[in-house]
Write an enzyme that holds these catalytic residues in place. Sequence first.
Site, short mmCIF file in Angstrom:
data_model
loop_
_atom_site.label_atom_id
_atom_site.label_comp_id
_atom_site.label_asym_id
_atom_site.label_seq_id
_atom_site.Cartn_x
_atom_site.Cartn_y
_atom_site.Cartn_z
N CYS A 123 -48.96 83.56 46.30
CA CYS A 123 -48.95 82.24 47.19
C CYS A 123 -50.12 81.40 46.89
O CYS A 123 -51.17 81.82 46.73
CB CYS A 123 -49.21 82.76 48.73
N PRO A 172 -39.36 86.19 50.67
CA PRO A 172 -40.16 85.99 51.99
C PRO A 172 -40.64 84.46 52.07
O PRO A 172 -41.14 83.74 51.06
CB PRO A 172 -41.40 86.73 51.56
#
Length: 573
Positions: free
Chosen positions: A108, A25
């Site tokens: 993240c 992603p």
Amino acid sequence: MKTYSTNKNVMEMFETGNVLKICAPMVRYSKLAFRSLVRKYGCDICFTPMIVAADFMRSDKARDSEFTTSKDDRPLIVQFAAHDAQTLGDAASVVAPFSDGVDLNCGCPQRWAMSSGYGACLINKPELVKEMVLKVRNQVDNPNYTVSIKIRIHSDIRKTVDLCQKAESAGVSWITVHGRTAQERHQPVHYDAIKIIKDSVNVPVIANGDIKYLRDVEATHQLTGVDGVMSARGLLANPAMFAGYEDTPLQCIWDWVDLSIEHGTPFTCFHHHLIYMLERVTSQPERKVFNSLYSTSAVVDYLQKTYGTEQDYTTDEKDVALNAANWTKSQSPTNMSLQWTAVALFLYAEMGVLFILCIPFVSPRRWRTVFHMRIWGYVSRFWNKVFLTMIIILIVLFLDAVREVRKYSSKDAGANAKLQPNMHDHLHMKLFRAQRNLYISGFAVFLWLVMKRVITLISQLASVSDTTAALQTQADGANQAAKKYMQDNERLKQTLMEGKGDQATAEGMELLREEMKKLKEELKASEETLTKSHSEADVMKKQMDGLAREYDRLLKEHQELQNRENVGDKKSD
């Protein structure tokens, strides 16, 4: 949205025994057009960009802009960023009819994500992660629908193992592990940590981090035993990586152009993808030109003019050869990059200077006269700094060329070249270019050192020449004086000791008379000086006697005056 059914159960793909190849992603990049491109080149599973679940659920407009798919876009995993179970469960329910699974972003490291409670901060909240996995499991009815998490590791790997085991107990389908901590960016991947996690859980594990070539897939599998690998930057630079291409093939670039136009990709995204794809295979001047293009039509025109039209590249063997020839031509060794052109010019300049310095009829003393000109006085102030700077630059370029030669001459590179048509020739072209750069930088370093040594030797030779000339002049003067004295002495000896006849005796006597005459004159001058000194001494003696008599007379008169004064005093009494 229209519901698209899948023909594959994602979990069954792990059971084949093959290492799955997955597109990571990527915010702004792993959208539908790019996913369609990598699927054409061997990608097994694709992820959407990370979507913030709360924003996704807030409005239909946000959902339409953040999530698009098609019937061929399968298997597809939708990644969400969330910090509460209910929001994640609701978002998963919305996308479940159009995808094969959801993934919770727990990796993240960006500040905005962590400050909002998303991303890597979740690895420190294993109970919350467990709750969110359970929520999706309970809220989505499809038993084949996967729920996965993507994490980073802790400095203490035991904490990461605990997180993974709790997620496994909640029913997680698989775990993707980025082998760095939240604080690490470009440091080496901790493959040992990935292996520990793989050995600690029973669900499939995906490895992520530094997957840039097809050979990295097998190497990572051998090191960790994982069930699949996930790539991000590697696929951006080369979407055909999983198909075995070392660099982006031209056909892949034209495929991207077609897919982008078909899906209406915004120009910024379309252009940025091409910038990444062409970075490895274009020179710096070409990249500057390409990066300045401002419209899709300008990009297409540039590609057609530089590499030929799309119709020139078909899949049959003849046209593939033409494709490779045109692509290789654009990357031929003669198209040197700006920096190597500068190094080559510098090398030729060094050769020219050395040739001039070695001209035989220009003496070192004349060169030193040239070096003492005013302009060289200004240059000499910075000479040492310039010399060291150029040495460092040339050595860095030399080491970079060595790295390129090793890269394109390795066995792995040769093996990968067999995976695609005409890649062997393309690889040899790159190897030739790297070897050329190696020779240029190596000779430039060598000649730079030689030139400095030659200039130093010329200066030293000129100094030695000047010193030798001065000593030779002194020696010549001393030799002439000694020769004159020896000639006079020899003449005297011959006259006095070895003379024969009246003529020799007369010459000897004449010389003696001259010497005696000189001596008499000197003696006479000395006697006159001595006589004059005696006369002056007699005069001074007479003057002294006169002064003594005058002193005695004055003393006597003084005594008489005192006696008279005493007699006068007595009479008055």
